[in-house]
Design an enzyme around this catalytic site. Structure first.
Site, PDB file in Angstrom:
ATOM      1  CG  MET A 161       1.842  -3.980   3.652  1.00 50.13           C
ATOM      2  SD  MET A 161       3.077  -3.648   2.358  1.00 50.13           S
ATOM      3  CE  MET A 161       2.800  -5.040   1.286  1.00 50.13           C
ATOM      4  CE1 TYR A 429      -1.043 -12.839  -0.529  1.00 54.02           C
ATOM      5  CE2 TYR A 429       0.916 -12.399  -1.820  1.00 54.02           C
ATOM      6  CZ  TYR A 429       0.248 -13.152  -0.885  1.00 54.02           C
ATOM      7  OH  TYR A 429       0.875 -14.227  -0.314  1.00 54.02           O
ATOM      8  CD  GLU A 430       2.368  -7.152  -0.981  1.00 53.15           C
ATOM      9  OE1 GLU A 430       2.631  -5.967  -1.215  1.00 53.15           O
ATOM     10  OE2 GLU A 430       1.805  -7.502   0.068  1.00 53.15           O
ATOM     11  N   GLY A 431       0.433  -6.078  -5.821  1.00 54.12           N
ATOM     12  CA  GLY A 431       0.391  -5.648  -7.213  1.00 54.12           C
ATOM     13  C   GLY A 431       0.159  -6.841  -8.104  1.00 54.12           C
TER      14      GLY A 431
END
Length: 572
Positions: A161, A429-431
Site C-alpha cells: 500500500m 507506521y500505520e499511524g
C-alpha cells in the site's frame, strides 16, 4: 533460543477470555470449529518454528539489496513466503470464492502474532497481502477481485500500500501524486511514494500496488483522494504478467532494524492503474486495509514481545551470576528478585496486550457476522488501543529483555538487541501511536463515549461476578474502572481539541491498563481462582494496574502547561 509458538495460550484466550465461541456459533463462521482452529494454529506454529524462526538472525545479517533496479531478498525469505502461502495463511480470512479460507479474523490475528514472533521481517509482506485482499473484497469491482485476490492468496503475487510521500508524512491529504483518466477505465499515475514495505521482491511473479493519488478535479486534502491498483506488470488477458508498468524502485531505506524487509522509495512515471472504489473516496477504501494493518501491526509488537520474553527467560534460566537467595546460593539469575520481577511483569504485560488484540479481532468477527452496530463500535474503539498498546508492549519487553541480558544484551551476537531494533518502527507506521491516541479521544468519542462506557460497564460487571471468589483482585479492578469512567466523561466534556489531544496518549495507556486487568481477572476466574493464571493476575493488578491512576490524571491535565513553555523556552 529457537522460537516456540504459544498455541495453547491462544486457545485459552479464544475459548475462555475473549468469547470466541460466540464467533464460531454464527452462521458466517460456522466452519471455525474447535478442530479446524486447533489444526490451523498447530500447523502455523510448526511453520513458524521450523521455517521462519531460523531466518530471524540470518535476515538481519544478510539484508535485502537493490541490484539494477531489482530488489534481491535475503536467502530463504522467498521460500518462507511461499510456505506461508501454501499453508493458506495469506488468505486465511479472505473470501472463499476467490481462494481464501474465510476463517475469522481472530484466527488470522493469532497467525500474525506467530509469524511476527518467529521472524518479524518475514511477516511484513504477508500482512500487506492480507490487508489488500480485504480492501479489494470490500471495494474493488468483481473483475478485479477475480483476477487479483486468488493471486494474492496463493502467494503468486505480492501486495503493497502506497500512502506516504516525502513532503507529506502522516499528513496524507498533502499528497501530490496525480491520476489522469485515459477514458477507457484506465488511469495514468505519476508521483513518488516513500516507506513502501515490500515495494519489490524476487520471489513473486507480480506486485500489486494500491496507490493513493488525486484526480484533476479532486478537492484539496483527504476528501479529494482516490485509490488505484497499479501492478508491477500489466496482466495479459489470461491473467499472466505481461509488459512492465511505468514504475520502479529508486532506493531502499537503510533502517534501524528489519533489514530483511525491503522498504522502498517508489517512482510512478505515468504508470497504468485502475480505480478501486469511487472517485475521491480513496481514503475510505484504504482505511479498510489500514485498519486491518493496524491490528496486524499491534500483533507484530506482541509477537516480538513474545520472542523477546522467550529469549530473555532462556538466558535467565541458564546464566549464573552473584549470590542467589535460594539453594546453593549460586543459582541462575532467574532466582534474583529483580530479574524475577522483570520476567513476571513481562509475562503479565504480554497477556494483557494479547487479550486486547484478540478481543478486538473477535469484535471485528462479530461485526462481520451480524452487522450489529454495537460490535462495529467496539471493534473501532479497540483498534487504536490494540495497535498502540501492542507495539508499546513490544518495545517495552524488548528493552527489558536487553536489561535481563545485562552487558550481553547490547552484543549483537546474542540476538537480544535485534528484537528492539526490529520492533521500534511498529510504534510509528500505520499511524503513529500518538495518532492512534488522537483517534481514540477524537473520532472514537463522537458517540459521546457510548462505546467506551459500554466496555467499562462490562469490566465492572466482571468484577461483580468475581467479587466473592477473588475479592483482592476484583476490588482494585472495579475501582480502576470507575477512575476510567470519570476520565472518559472528562474527555468527552473537553471541547478544546488541544486539551483533549494533550492527554490522548496517557488516556489510551490508562484505558489499556484497565482493560488488561479485566482480562487477567477473567483468566483467573476461568482457571477456578487458583493456579498460575491467578498468580499472574496478582502480579498485574498489584504491580502494573496502579499506573492507571497517574496516566488518567495526566489525561485530564489539559494542554495549557505544555504551551506555557515557549519555543524559546524549549530550546534554552
Amino acid at each position: 533460543m529457537p522460537y516456540r509458538a504459544p498455541v495453547a495460550e491462544y486457545r485459552f484466550l479464544l475459548d475462555h477470555v475473549v468469547g470466541f465461541p460466540q464467533v464460531a456459533a454464527t452462521d458466517r463462521f460456522a466452519e471455525a470449529t474447535p478442530d479446524v482452529v486447533a489444526a490451523m494454529l498447530t500447523e502455523a506454529g510448526r511453520v513458524c518454528e521450523e521455517v521462519l524462526s531460523p531466518l530471524q538472525r540470518s535476515g538481519d545479517t544478510q539484508p535485502t539489496r537493490l541490484e539494477n533496479g531489482v530488489v534481491r531478498m535475503s536467502p530463504g525469505f522467498g521460500e518462507a513466503y511461499h510456505a506461508l502461502a501454501d499453508a493458506g495463511f495469506l488468505g486465511v480470512a479472505g473470501p472463499v470464492e476467490h481462494g481464501g479460507l474465510g476463517l475469522p479474523m481472530s484466527v488470522a490475528t493469532a497467525l500474525n502474532e506467530m509469524m511476527s514472533g518467529s521472524c518479524l521481517a518475514s511477516h511484513l509482506t504477508p500482512l500487506m497481502a492480507q490487508g489488500q485482499i480485504e480492501a479489494l473484497a470490500h471495494h474493488a469491482p468483481q473483475w478485479m477481485q477475480a483476477l487479483y485476490i486468488p493471486k494474492l492468496a496463493s502467494g503468486e503475487w505480492s501486495a503493497t500500500m502506497n500512502l506516504t510521500e516525502p513532503q507529506a508524512g502522516s499528513d496524507v491529504g498533502a499528497l501530490t501524486t496525480r491520476a489522469e483518466p485515459l477514458g477507457d477505465g484506465r488511469y495514468r499515475i505519476t508521483g513518488q511514494k516513500i516507506y513502501i514495505t515490500g515495494g519489490d521482491n524476487d520471489f513473486a511473479a507480480n506486485v500489486s500496488h494500491l496507490v493513493l493519488a488525486r484526480l484533476p478535479d479532486g478537492a484539496p486534502g483527504t476528501k479529494g483522494i482516490s485509490l488505484f491498483l497499479v501492478p508491477k506488470f500489466l496482466p495479459r488477458e489470461d491473467g499472466t504478467p505481461g509488459t512492465p508498468n511505468a514504475l520502479r524502485v529508486v532506493g531502499l531505506e537503510h533502517k534501524l532494524g528489519l533489514h530483511a524487509s525491503p522498504t522502498c522509495t517508489m517512482s510512478y512515471e505515468g504508470a497504468t492503474g485502475w480505480l478501486v472504489g469511487e472517485e475521491h473516496k480513496g481514503m475510505r477504501c484504504m482505511f479498510t486495509m489500514m485498519n486491518n494493518a493496524r491490528l496486524g501491526v499491534g500483533m507484530q509488537g506482541i509477537g516480538v514481545a513474545e520472542g523477546a520474553f522467550q529469549h530473555a527467560l532462556a538466558y535467565a534460566m541458564e546464566r549464573r551470576q552473584g549470590r542467589t537467595p535460594v539453594g546453593d546460593k549460586r543459582g541462575a539469575i532467574l532466582e534474583h528478585a529483580d530479574v524475577r520481577r522483570m520476567l513476571a511483569t513481562m509475562k503479565a504485560e504480554l497477556f494483557a496486550a494479547r487479550a486486547i488484540a484478540f478481543d478486538c479481532a473477535a469484535a471485528i468477527d462479530m461485526e462481520t457476522a451480524t452487522a450489529d452496530p454495537a460490535w462495529a463500535a467496539r471493534a473501532a474503539l479497540l483498534t487504536p488501543i490494540a495497535k498502540a498498546f501492542g507495539t508499546d508492549t513490544g518495545l517495552k519487553l524488548a528493552d527489558t529483555g536487553i536489561q535481563i541480558h545485562g552487558g550481553m544484551g547490547v552484543i549483537e551476537e546474542t540476538g537480544a538487541a535485534q528484537y528492539w531494533r526490529d520492533v521500534r518502527v511498529t510504534a510509528i507506521y500505520e499511524g503513529t501511536n500518538g495518532i492512534q491516541a488522537m483517534d481514540l479521544v477524537g473520532r472514537k468519542m463522537t458517540d459521546g463515549g457510548e462505546a467506551a462506557q459500554a466496555l467499562i460497564d462490562e469490566i465492572e460487571g466482571g468484577t461483580e461476578a468475581a467479587r466473592d471468589r477473588l475479592p483482592d483482585l476484583a476490588g482494585p479492578v472495579w475501582q480502576a474502572a470507575e477512575t476510567l469512567r470519570e476520565a472518559t466523561e472528562a474527555v468527552v466534556a473537553t471541547t478544546d481539541p488541544t486539551d483533549r489531544f494533550a492527554g490522548s496518549v496517557p488516556y489510551l495507556k490508562g484505558f489499556a491498563r484497565v482493560l488488561g486487568a479485566h482480562y487477567h481477572l477473567r483468566a483467573a476466574l476461568a482457571e477456578g481462582g487458583t493456579g498460575p493464571r491467578t498468580a499472574l493476575a496478582q502480579v498485574y493488578v498489584r504491580r502494573l494496574l496502579p499506573e492507571h491512576t497517574g496516566l488518567l490524571a495526566e489525561a485530564r491535565a489539559g494542554g495549557a502547561d505544555l504551551y506555557a513553555l515557549s519555543d524559546e523556552d524549549l530550546a534554552a
